[in-house]
Scaffold this motif. Structure first.
Motif, PDB file in Angstrom:
ATOM      1  N   ARG A 131       0.881  -1.056  -0.169  1.00 47.88           N
ATOM      2  CA  ARG A 131      -0.088   0.048   0.094  1.00 47.88           C
ATOM      3  C   ARG A 131       0.787   1.331  -0.087  1.00 47.88           C
ATOM      4  O   ARG A 131       0.462   2.384  -0.720  1.00 47.88           O
ATOM      5  CB  ARG A 131      -0.873   0.124   1.199  1.00 47.88           C
ATOM      6  N   LEU A 132       1.951   1.128   0.953  1.00 44.82           N
ATOM      7  CA  LEU A 132       2.835   2.579   1.037  1.00 44.82           C
ATOM      8  C   LEU A 132       4.064   2.538   0.654  1.00 44.82           C
ATOM      9  O   LEU A 132       4.923   3.085   1.247  1.00 44.82           O
ATOM     10  CB  LEU A 132       2.523   2.754   2.531  1.00 44.82           C
ATOM     11  N   GLY A 133       4.163   1.584  -0.112  1.00 47.45           N
ATOM     12  CA  GLY A 133       5.720   1.425  -0.684  1.00 47.45           C
ATOM     13  C   GLY A 133       6.456   2.524  -1.091  1.00 47.45           C
ATOM     14  O   GLY A 133       7.598   2.533  -0.882  1.00 47.45           O
ATOM     15  N   ARG A 134       5.792   3.662  -1.620  1.00 49.88           N
ATOM     16  CA  ARG A 134       6.469   4.845  -2.050  1.00 49.88           C
ATOM     17  C   ARG A 134       6.842   5.938  -0.909  1.00 49.88           C
ATOM     18  O   ARG A 134       7.618   6.613  -1.273  1.00 49.88           O
ATOM     19  CB  ARG A 134       5.725   5.464  -3.229  1.00 49.88           C
ATOM     20  N   TYR A 135       6.374   5.555   0.317  1.00 50.82           N
ATOM     21  CA  TYR A 135       6.470   6.538   1.464  1.00 50.82           C
ATOM     22  C   TYR A 135       7.486   5.781   2.460  1.00 50.82           C
ATOM     23  O   TYR A 135       7.531   4.549   2.657  1.00 50.82           O
ATOM     24  CB  TYR A 135       5.172   6.709   2.126  1.00 50.82           C
ATOM     25  N   ARG A 136       8.348   6.950   2.989  1.00 50.95           N
ATOM     26  CA  ARG A 136       9.303   6.294   3.961  1.00 50.95           C
ATOM     27  C   ARG A 136       9.066   6.829   5.136  1.00 50.95           C
ATOM     28  O   ARG A 136       8.288   7.795   5.285  1.00 50.95           O
ATOM     29  CB  ARG A 136      10.693   6.476   3.580  1.00 50.95           C
ATOM     30  N   GLU A 158      10.658  12.374 -11.550  1.00 53.84           N
ATOM     31  CA  GLU A 158       9.959  13.459 -11.685  1.00 53.84           C
ATOM     32  C   GLU A 158       9.370  14.232 -10.325  1.00 53.84           C
ATOM     33  O   GLU A 158       9.333  15.220 -10.333  1.00 53.84           O
ATOM     34  CB  GLU A 158       8.701  13.438 -12.463  1.00 53.84           C
ATOM     35  N   GLU A 159       9.396  13.301  -9.289  1.00 54.33           N
ATOM     36  CA  GLU A 159       9.225  13.477  -7.886  1.00 54.33           C
ATOM     37  C   GLU A 159       9.523  12.945  -7.052  1.00 54.33           C
ATOM     38  O   GLU A 159      10.056  11.851  -7.003  1.00 54.33           O
ATOM     39  CB  GLU A 159       7.500  13.494  -7.918  1.00 54.33           C
ATOM     40  N   VAL A 160       9.644  13.562  -5.682  1.00 53.29           N
ATOM     41  CA  VAL A 160      10.254  13.005  -4.572  1.00 53.29           C
ATOM     42  C   VAL A 160       9.386  13.076  -3.565  1.00 53.29           C
ATOM     43  O   VAL A 160       8.859  14.350  -3.384  1.00 53.29           O
ATOM     44  CB  VAL A 160      11.687  13.610  -4.312  1.00 53.29           C
ATOM     45  N   TYR A 161       9.332  12.197  -2.761  1.00 51.05           N
ATOM     46  CA  TYR A 161       8.314  12.386  -1.379  1.00 51.05           C
ATOM     47  C   TYR A 161       9.217  12.481  -0.265  1.00 51.05           C
ATOM     48  O   TYR A 161      10.368  11.564  -0.135  1.00 51.05           O
ATOM     49  CB  TYR A 161       7.244  11.329  -1.349  1.00 51.05           C
ATOM     50  N   THR A 162       9.185  13.334   0.679  1.00 47.86           N
ATOM     51  CA  THR A 162       9.871  13.377   2.125  1.00 47.86           C
ATOM     52  C   THR A 162       9.277  12.324   2.997  1.00 47.86           C
ATOM     53  O   THR A 162       8.040  11.853   2.949  1.00 47.86           O
ATOM     54  CB  THR A 162       9.568  14.610   2.604  1.00 47.86           C
ATOM     55  N   PRO A 163      10.241  11.586   3.770  1.00 48.30           N
ATOM     56  CA  PRO A 163       9.833  10.830   4.881  1.00 48.30           C
ATOM     57  C   PRO A 163       8.816  11.342   5.718  1.00 48.30           C
ATOM     58  O   PRO A 163       8.811  12.641   5.897  1.00 48.30           O
ATOM     59  CB  PRO A 163      11.221  10.352   5.517  1.00 48.30           C
TER      60      PRO A 163
END
Length: 2024
Positions: free
Chosen positions: A320-325, A537-542
């Motif tokens: 579900r949340l694999g792209r978020y750290r 193209e994009e980066v998510y912060t932890p």
């Protein structure tokens, strides 16, 4: 001008002409680290500035060089395999035979009885004929013709010679090498120390989910992150499966697990921080970490179910949340702790000092032990140079705290960890390990990616996991940008939603880089993380769970597009992430919160720094990207903002860009410069302001002026672009809006200002010549003519000046006027050649030469020269090749017309403008047609400007020297810059013109009123640079001086024809060629200048001889360059060059008094190097003044200081040169002598006055000493006083050399510590590589191979130098028959040859030297044997010495020579008996003085000589063979003594006894006795027994006096040995030989140099000196009483004055040192036991040095005899009681040693009043032995007896020996009361002495008082009184003793009272109680003694009957009477 002869034409061809293609202007592709250069994306039109930058980073280097140019003189000395070319030279000192240590035999005195005579041994004792002779020398008797012999010898000498003398000689120290202009390092991308960190494993107790890792470096001290993030992971296949749904394309670059980190400034505060993240899941960080903390790996089986459940949950969250750290844990390790541990590791694993707790480091490779050498010399702890490979295991992690995620929090925690470990225990830790490998990164790491992800070279062929270079963010690195780099780092920091009442708690930010507002405009320019695409193209912060105000630590790395528009912006989208899956929300986990953005450029400038942005809710405004979020215009419907449009989102932007400028001044300058290109519309915008066209010039000027105000770091980073633009402005005439833009002058001033600020910066490095390294690199690699750049576009508004407009700043007339104003101080008389001639009158002679050359060489460029008169007419007007404006002309004009501070700085840093001029001129010339003559390359106006510049700079140097002495260093640098400028001009301009400039300089400098030392030093530096020009030889050999063309051609060696044997020199005076004449200076201008300076320098008095050293080193380096130049290989060329330097020979001969040298000691077989115990003090002073005085021998070659006496003719009177400088000068002399025409030298020596020839011979003697071989074991620096380099300096140099700049170099540079050192880097690097051997004094770092190579080279140098001397001696000798002073010349040559034999010589040289000696004997034997008797004696000694050589060839040559001496003296000179005596004396002297004569080799030599005699057919009918046989038998007998002497080498007393016996054996041979007495004197002197040494000489003098009295009856001479009685009574033994035994008339007897009046005086003077050394000053007077009458009779007042001066000093010494002198200490030594042989039961008195203690002599004798007899045999008898022989063990040896004192009777004491008299001429000694009747040595007072023993010796001390037999012994005993009387008298004397001293000593007085009146003294005075005085004795015999003791006590009490009172006046305030205690004790003692002292014996006052003393001798009675008298 000299006409060139055909021979010269050929030679000029040989030396290398001035080639057509000398100049090389080449484009060199710059080295690119990456596979393709980093460039902007294609297809984009770049802004002008970006375009220029990219062009600057990619264009090739433009390098100007000259084909034949050298980087300095010594460059030619490259000898990569010199040691392979050389022949090994054999030196005896290196070839000592390995003889087994001979066991010390039991010494025996069987033959050492004093009265024994020498027993001659027959030949049967040792048969010489039983030995095998050495090979004989074939050519010994072959030549009857002298010419044939000379030719044979010369051919032998010239074979196998090394042609290049300087290749064997070590180069001079670098500090003088001003002619070396270091080539700057190529500009490169900056790196610190690169460390490769590879992660091998990350492991926790449980393995349930994927973990993501980030590494970065943090500097705690700077509180700054110093590297970008490096992302990596170690996912298993299972973990990859969990993430597959969210993993797109996986690029290879994202699989890296190793990163290369760069550290520019190492510090103990640098930490590697590893942060771990995991996939976001529901729960706080603490909850998510809990399983890792509670579960153990060991419980896996027990927890299987739990683990499976956890894995299942993890899988669900990943889907579900694999792209978020989310943050998880972190660890850290201190980088420096790892380096220090790897440097000091001494166990397999050591706890690391990592602040993460329990880390350890594993050893990799061989690490040194703690006590190893490396550990003891660990470098600076902050240096990474000692970094060893290490594996670091971090065994604990810290849990991430959700409220402490920012960098500031990280620094606080690191600081706390550093301070204490308690915090570590408080913080929550997670068990687990991370294993890292740390190594220094290799230069090429395969495969490797740059920070822009471009593969580096070389490419890896295999597809393996790559290594990433991690970009460093260093502080203040001053290096210009070198590659295109355009990166932006975005750091979201914190978000504040705390006031917002929403459910947004799990907040993340999506970061995107947009080129427009539509979502499709997102750019994939963000660098990806691990295991994914390269760019995203994009980066998510932890995400921090349930935190409304989260902190962020994310780093977003963006590759910026090359062209940025106002639409480019960063878009931030804020989301709430639902961790828990709700039923209502199917799958959508993101809930939008709002947006924010940041335009990338603002007013055309990249945005960087801190920002706080507001957040727009729901939607983005229309056209938002055109505005910043804070300034969005009102919109309909209105935009909803969070927190009322307040800033709630903090972030930071950092750019790492080589195109975007971060400085306002620079940015403004570049924008305005680009406006000149014409592709802009006005008004142009610069940040907030708009500039219209009419203000452009004004603003541009302001921006140029303000350049120097910009910050140093950005200025340095864009330095190349700034300078390019400024140079363009200098040369580019511009019209702005129809007006002339006058920019050249202001641009030039700005350049000067920038150059000044760069030089003044402490952070920037400089080289040795003070050149700023950045500017030097720019000039060498980057600078190119502005004209050659792209054409500037013309527009209607902007246009270039018409081409006819030549100068846009100042008119030519005003420029010339300005130059004249500057030079008005230079107006001189019209006759001065300093004033330049009109430009049209160039050097016609130069033209003439080359026009002549051209006719012979059609292909030469010179053939196109036209006649000087019509040349101007055929050229375009003004001689300008191009009518464009030339940069070099404009630059020269600006230098001329500059004023004020600009002018001052331009000349201060003239080197920059000179090199700029030269490079621009070179480019200008390279663009010209080849046909244009050299003189027409540049305009006359330009030449005028150059003349003005040179003259002004010269004047400037003089001004600095006169006014500002402190700025001498600055003047030196400007001076060298000017020299290099003229050096470069020599290759570009007309050489006649350049010579005129040189002449102007010399004249101007000579006129300065500055100290001569400074002037000479300046001119030397100047000339040294010019003479290093590659065409110097041609210019010197074939050019005249300027302005002297009309001078008549004078005789010059450079124009002599090559076959100079007969006719070339007939018409000229040869000696003039060896003098520095005006004609020479005309013919050879530059050489004449240099030699003139050298001559002047040698006359100077300068501090430490600095200017002399500089002058000599300049000449040395120049000759060295010729010697090693491949163009100068042919002998004819070398002869021509040597002829050029002949005046140097005259200068050196005149300077002979300045040279420092050391002449070796005479050697006995071994060299000094193998006798380290022989220190300077042991150099014997015998034979120095003696040898000088005797036989008028001014060149005594045997003494150490001999050569000092040779300087009889003081030519100059300056200070001496250092040893190293002397060597450098002498090697120049030898080189000239080696290469000059031999016929010329012979004629020169023939014409030479005798005094000059004497000086030449003296010089050759010095050369021999100077270049003596010192052996492998000695210090390599052949001159003892050479400059020593310390280890520290060496380490610094090595660091700068081998490490390049590197991190350490950068760090040291930043603190300003390496200005000089790093500047030397290039210089030293080639010096070290090019010199095969660098002689240093630090030997420990050299391998055996290196030492062997150095010994090989130094051996060849010594051999070659000596052979050159030998060649010259042969030349002199061959001219002898024509010489008037034949005898003196031969004697002088022989002295030099003898001196060379004294030094360590190779077998090669010795064979040639002996050939020359034999030639001398054959040619001038009668002269040698008759006139040079002294030299003949020395010759015999030297030859005999070499007969004992262990090298076969040396022995063969020596034997041949010795036989030839015997044969010649027998057959021709008829004085064989004299030679016999001299050989015998020589051998005696040799075996007596040398401890290591190899008698086996000597015997073999005797056998070889015997073989010569037997095989000499011409002599078989004569007595010679039998006489030789007899002589050799006698010599063999002497050798037998040598064998015995060797047995006693370690027992000096026994050795002296043996030598004494040998001397006594020669009682009938005075010459030999004298020799052995001298041998004894030398041995004594070596042991510092000066008195004994003096006595040997006194005995020698008495012996001489005996025989002089037989020959002559003069009143002033001593009457034999009787006259010497006052000096020593022992001397009478020298009168034993009467005249009926020996006749003085017998041939060969008394032939020694000492049997003369001179010899007698010499011996006595030497004895007086030794007596003085021994402190026996009174005896000095007695000796001089014998000398003075002789000197008076000879009216020698000078020596009389000297003698009386010595007497004065002796008497002064008596007054000063009187009672303080320490004379000898004496011991009785008794030997007992049959083991001692004849020594058994014999007693000796040994004389030892003053203050020798009993244990010292006891230990010495015990050690020696224990070694003789073996362990357990020798016993030392500890007491002094009589030895009972019957009680001793017959199998043992016993020694009894007792301290004895000189003993005198009372009548003797009347005459012996002084301390000297009580210590001189001693024969009687006494010792006492305490005993009791019971047999014990000690007992009660009433039973203590004492025995006194008096010993008498055979001779008086001092004697020629230090031990003398005891011949008589007397004993008597003292009763207890007599013992008490003696003790009390002694105490009383001590008290009196301590009380009545001139300078009272309180401590000594109190010590004596304490022993006298102290209360606790055992057996003290009171007890003595109570025992002996308490009752009147019953025995009347004791009455008198009782009374005497009572009187003694009365005096004792009196003295005690005086002492107590005296002490009262001496004590300090803190001793008052002690004084009172003493007083009380004294009163108490006095009271106790009073009744006993007042009681008298009535019987004593009656008439007394004399008691009878039985068994008492007169001595004892005497002593009783005297004692009573003394005490009364």
């Amino acid at each position: 001008m000299t006409q060139l002869q055909s021979g010269d034409m050929d030679l000029m061809q040989e030396l290398g002409e001035f080639p057509d293609d000398d100049l090389e202007v080449e484009l060199v592709e710059r080295e690119c680290r990456t596979v393709q250069p980093s460039v902007p994306e294609e297809g984009v039109e770049l802004e002008p500035h970006v375009r220029d930058c990219v062009q600057s980073y990619t264009q090739p280097w433009l390098i100007v060089g000259r084909r034949l140019q050298k980087d300095g003189w010594i460059v030619q000395s490259e000898r990569t395999s010199l040691h392979n070319l050389l022949q090994k030279q054999t030196f005896e000192m290196d070839e000592q035979p390995d003889k087994p240590e001979q066991p010390i035999k039991s010494p025996s005195l069987a033959a050492l009885c004093d009265d024994s005579s020498q027993t001659a041994l027959s030949s049967s004792d040792f048969d010489l004929r039983g030995l095998q002779p050495d090979p004989r020398v074939d050519s010994l008797l072959r030549f009857s013709n002298h010419e044939d012999l000379d030719r044979f010898n010369q051919e032998a000498r010239q074979s196998s010679r090394h042609p290049e003398l300087f290749a064997l000689y070590p180069p001079v120290d670098e500090e003088d090498c001003v002619e070396i202009r270091p080539k700057p390092d190529c500009p490169r991308e900056h790196f610190g120390t690169r460390i490769l960190i590879r992660c091998q494993a990350i492991k926790f107790e449980i393995d349930i989910e994927p973990i993501f890792a980030t590494m970065a470096l943090y500097d705690l001290k700077e509180r700054k992150k110093i590297s970008e993030n490096f992302h990596f992971d170690l996912h298993t296949e299972m973990h990859k499966g969990f993430l597959r749904a969210h993993t797109g394309r996986v690029d290879t670059s994202s699989l890296a697990r190793a990163g290369i980190f760069s550290i520019t400034n190492p510090s103990p505060d640098i930490y590697l921080v590893i942060k771990l993240e995991k996939v976001l899941q529901q729960g706080e960080i603490s909850e998510c970490v809990e399983p890792y903390m509670s579960m153990k790996e060991s419980d896996t089986a027990k927890n299987r179910d739990k683990l499976e459940k956890l894995r299942g949950q993890a899988d669900g969250f990943c889907q579900r949340l694999g792209r978020y750290r989310m943050p998880f844990a972190w660890a850290t390790i201190n980088i420096m702790s790892v380096t220090s541990m790897t440097a000091t590791l001494d166990r397999d694993t050591v706890d690391s000092d990592s602040s993460s707790g329990k880390g350890n480091v594993e050893k990799r490779g061989q690490l040194p032990r703690r006590n190893s050498e490396r550990f003891s010399t660990v470098e600076d702890p902050c240096s990474l140079s000692g970094f060893k490979p290490a594996s670091v295991v971090i065994s604990q992690f810290f849990k991430q705290e959700g409220d402490r995620l920012g960098d500031e929090d990280m620094f606080k925690v690191l600081a706390d960890l550093k301070r204490s470990s308690t915090l570590q225990r408080r913080m929550r830790t997670i068990s687990g390990t991370i294993k890292l490998d740390l190594t220094l990164a290799p230069e090429h790491c395969l495969p490797c990616l740059s920070p822009e992800l471009i593969p580096t070279k070389p490419l890896s062929e295999k597809t393996v996991r790559p290594v990433k270079e991690v970009l460093e963010f260093p502080s203040e690195v001053y290096i210009p940008h070198n590659i295109y780099r355009n990166l932006l780092y975005v750091y979201p920091q914190r978000l504040n939603f705390s006031n917002r009442l929403t459910s947004a708690r799990n907040i993340t930010i999506k970061v995107q880089f947009m080129s427009g507002e539509d979502p499709s405009f997102v750019l994939p320019v963000i660098f990806g993380k691990s295991t994914g695409p390269e760019f995203v193209e994009e980066v998510y912060t932890p995400i921090t769970y349930h935190n409304k105000s989260p902190d962020f630590y994310e780093e977003v790395k963006i590759k910026l597009p090359a062209r940025l528009t106002e639409r480019h912006h960063l878009l931030f989208t804020f989301y709430h992430i639902s961790c828990q899956q709700k039923q209502s929300l199917t799958g959508n986990v993101e809930t939008l919160i709002g947006y924010s953005w940041l335009p990338i450029v603002h007013n055309d400038r990249l945005q960087t720094g801190q920002y706080c942005l507001p957040i727009a809710l729901e939607r983005l405004p229309v056209n938002y990207s055109l505005h910043s979020p804070e300034r969005v215009p009102p919109q309909v419907p209105p935009v909803k903002w969070m927190e009322s449009h307040k800033g709630v989102f903090n972030l930071e932007l950092q750019a790492v860009s080589s195109v975007h400028i971060q400085d306002n001044h620079l940015e403004r300058f570049f924008i305005l410069c680009h406006a000149l290109e014409g592709k802009v519309s006005f008004p142009i915008r610069v940040r907030e302001e708009k500039i219209p066209e009419n203000k452009l010039e004004h603003e541009l000027k302001l921006s140029i002026i303000s350049l120097s105000s910009s910050r140093l770091e950005p200025l340095v980073m864009f330095l190349h672009q700034v300078l390019d633009k400024l140079f363009r402005l200098i040369v580019q005439p511009i019209l702005i809006a129809g007006q002339t833009a006058n920019l050249a002058q202001i641009a030039f001033e700005s350049v000067v200002s920038i150059v000044n600020s760069l030089h003044n910066s402490q952070e920037l490095e400089k080289d040795l010549q003070g050149r700023n390294a950045l500017l030097a690199k720019y000039l060498y690699y980057v600078f190119r003519l502005p004209d050659s750049q792209r054409d500037i576009g013309n527009t209607s508004v902007l246009q270039l000046h018409p081409e006819t407009t030549r100068y846009s700043t100042l008119g030519r007339s005003s420029a010339t006027a300005m130059g004249n104003m500057l030079l008005q101080s230079r107006v001189r008389s019209s006759s001065n050649p300093d004033i330049p001639t009109p430009p049209t009158q160039e050097d016609n002679e130069v033209t003439h030469i080359f026009s002549g050359k051209g006719s012979n060489h059609p292909g030469a460029r010179m053939s196109t020269y036209m006649d000087g008169n019509n040349q101007q007419q055929n050229l375009p007007s003004g001689t300008r090749i191009s009518n464009k404006k030339q940069f070099h002309e404009e630059l020269a004009l600006q230098m001329v017309v500059s004023t004020g501070v600009c002018r001052e700085n331009a000349y201060k840093y003239a080197w920059f403008f000179f090199e700029l001029l030269v490079k621009s001129m070179a480019q200008h010339v390279s663009q010209m047609e080849k046909a244009i003559p050299r003189r027409s390359r540049f305009s006359d106006r330009f030449k005028d400007d150059i003349t003005t510049i040179v003259n002004v700079i010269t004047a400037e140097i003089g001004t600095i020297l006169i006014k500002q002495q402190k700025e001498l260093d600055q003047a030196e640098k400007v001076n060298i810059s000017l020299a290099f400028f003229l050096y470069d001009l020599m290759s570009l301009m007309d050489r006649g013109f350049v010579f005129q400039l040189i002449k102007n300089y010399c004249n101007q400098m000579s006129a300065k009123s500055v100290s001569m030392v400074t002037l000479i030093s300046m001119r030397l530096d100047f000339l040294r640079v010019l003479c290093s020009h590659e065409h110097y030889l041609n210019l010197s050999l074939f050019f005249s001086s300027p302005s002297l063309g009309s001078a008549p051609a004078s005789p010059s060696p450079s124009i002599s024809s090559q076959n100079s044997s007969s006719c070339s020199f007939q018409d000229q005076k040869i000696s003039c060629m060896f003098d520095l004449t005006p004609e020479f200076k005309q013919q050879h201008y530059m050489t004449g200048l240099l030699l003139t300076e050298l001559s002047a320098a040698l006359d100077m008095e300068s501090e430490g001889g600095k200017v002399q050293r500089k002058a000599i080193n300049a000449t040395y380096c120049l000759l060295s360059a010729h010697d090693l130049d491949p163009c100068c290989v042919q002998p004819e060329v070398r002869a021509k060059i040597a002829a050029l330097y002949l005046p140097l020979v005259g200068i050196i001969i005149d300077s002979i008094n300045y040279l420092v040298f050391t002449v070796s000691e005479p050697r006995g077989g071994k060299g000094k190097a193998n006798n380290p115990e022989e220190d300077i003090d042991s150099v014997n002073p015998i034979n120095q003044s003696v040898a000088m005085a005797i036989a008028g021998n001014p060149f005594n070659t045997l003494t150490r200081n001999a050569l000092a006496s040779m300087t009889s003719m003081a030519v100059k009177g300056s200070s001496t040169l250092s040893a190293e400088t002397s060597r450098n000068l002498l090697v120049c002399f030898l080189w000239i002598m080696k290469n000059a025409d031999q016929g010329l030298i012979q004629k020169w020596t023939l014409d030479m006055p005798f005094s000059q020839l004497n000086r030449l011979l003296e010089l050759l003697t010095i050369c021999v000493s100077c270049f003596e071989y010192r052996g492998k074991q000695s210090s390599d620096k052949l001159s003892t006083q050479a400059l020593q380099k310390s280890q520290q300096a060496k380490a610094r140099l090595e660091e700068a050399l081998l490490g390049g700049m590197g991190a350490r170099g950068e760090m040291m540079k930043r603190v300003g510590g390496t200005d000089r050192t790093i500047g030397q880097r290039e210089n030293l690097r080639w010096r070290k590589d090019l010199t095969q051997w660098r002689q240093t004094n630090d030997r420990q770092d050299k391998s055996k191979t290196e030492l062997d190579q150095e010994a090989l080279i130094s051996g060849n140098l010594a051999t070659e130098a000596n052979l050159i001397v030998l060649d010259l001696l042969e030349i002199i000798v061959q001219a002898v028959p024509l010489n008037e002073c034949k005898d003196s010349v031969v004697g002088g040559v022989l002295r030099v040859l003898l001196h060379s034999l004294t030094c360590n010589q190779s077998t090669t040289f010795l064979s040639h030297c002996f050939s020359t000696l034999r030639s001398l004997i054959v040619k001038f034997g009668d002269l040698l044997f008759e006139e040079e008797a002294e030299q003949c004696s020395d010759l015999c000694k030297k030859v005999l010495q070499l007969c004992s050589s262990c090298v076969d060839n040396n022995r063969s040559q020596a034997c041949a020579t010795l036989y030839l001496i015997m044969r010649y003296s027998y057959s021709t000179a008829s004085n064989f008996s004299r030679v016999k005596m001299q050989v015998t004396l020589s051998l005696s002297s040799l075996v007596g003085k040398s401890s290591d004569v190899h008698e086996e080799y000597l015997r073999r030599s005797f056998r070889t000589i015997l073989a010569y005699a037997e095989e000499d057919t011409d002599m078989q009918g004569t007595q010679l063979p039998s006489q030789v046989d007899e002589l050799l038998r006698n010599l063999n007998n002497i050798l037998l003594d040598t064998v015995k002497m060797r047995e006693f080498q370690k027992d000096p007393e026994m050795l002296m006894d043996l030598m004494y016996r040998i001397a006594k054996g020669y009682q009938t041979s005075p010459d030999l006795r004298l020799t052995w007495l001298q041998n004894m004197a030398e041995k004594h002197n070596g042991r510092k027994c000066y008195a004994e040494s003096a006595m040997c000489l006194v005995h020698s003098a008495a012996l001489v006096a005996e025989y002089l009295s037989m020959l002559e009856d003069h009143k002033y001479l001593p009457v034999g040995s009787v006259t010497f009685q006052n000096i020593s009574s022992n001397v009478l033994e020298e009168s034993a030989v009467s005249d009926d035994i020996l006749s003085p008339d017998e041939d060969g007897v008394f032939s020694g140099r000492y049997f003369t009046e001179n010899g007698l005086v010499g011996l006595l003077e030497q004895a007086a000196e030794l007596l003085s050394n021994g402190g026996l000053y009174e005896a000095v007077n007695e000796v001089h009483k014998i000398i003075i009458p002789i000197l008076e009779a000879r009216r020698d007042f000078r020596r009389l004055a000297s003698t009386h001066d010595k007497l004065k000093k002796a008497f002064e010494n008596i007054l000063q040192k009187g009672q303080k002198r320490m004379f000898g200490t004496y011991f009785r030594v008794g030997f007992y036991g049959s083991k001692f042989g004849d020594l058994d039961e014999r007693e000796f008195i040994y004389k030892e040095p003053g203050i020798t203690h009993l244990p010292e002599i006891s230990h010495r004798l015990e050690s020696f005899y224990s070694e003789c007899f073996g362990d357990g045999i020798l016993e030392m008898i500890k007491d002094s009681a009589p030895v009972d022989k019957n009680k001793l063990d017959t199998n043992k040896a016993y020694i009894q040693i007792t301290f004895v004192e000189p003993y005198f009777d009372d009548y003797e004491l009347k005459d012996r009043l002084t301390i000297f008299e009580k210590n001189f001429n001693l024969r009687r000694f006494m010792y006492t032995t305490p005993f009791t009747k019971s047999g014990k040595p000690r007992g009660e007072l009433q039973e203590q007896y004492k025995r006194k023993t008096i010993l008498t010796t055979m001779h008086s001390f001092p004697y020629v020996k230090t031990r003398i037999n005891v011949i008589q012994k007397e004993e008597f005993d003292l009763t207890p009361i007599e013992v008490a009387i003696e003790d009390m008298q002694k105490k009383t004397r001590e008290l009196a002495l301590a009380t009545h001293r001139e300078q009272p000593d309180a401590k000594m007085l109190q010590m004596v008082l304490q022993g006298s009146v102290g209360a606790t003294v055992n057996q003290g005075p009171l007890e003595v009184a109570q025992v002996f005085l308490n009752e009147i004795p019953t025995d009347p015999k004791l009455f008198r003793h009782h009374n005497k003791l009572r009187l003694c006590f009365k005096e004792f009490i009196l003295r005690c009272g005086e002492a107590v009172e005296k002490n009262k006046s001496l004590i300090t305030s803190d001793q008052k109680e002690y004084q009172q205690e003493l007083k009380r004790n004294y009163n108490k003692l006095k009271e106790n003694l009073r009744p006993m002292l007042e009681r008298k014996i009535p019987e004593l006052y009656k008439p007394i009957i004399k008691p009878r003393f039985e068994n008492r001798d007169s001595i004892k009675r005497l002593s009783f009477r005297r004692t009573q008298d003394d005490s009364s």
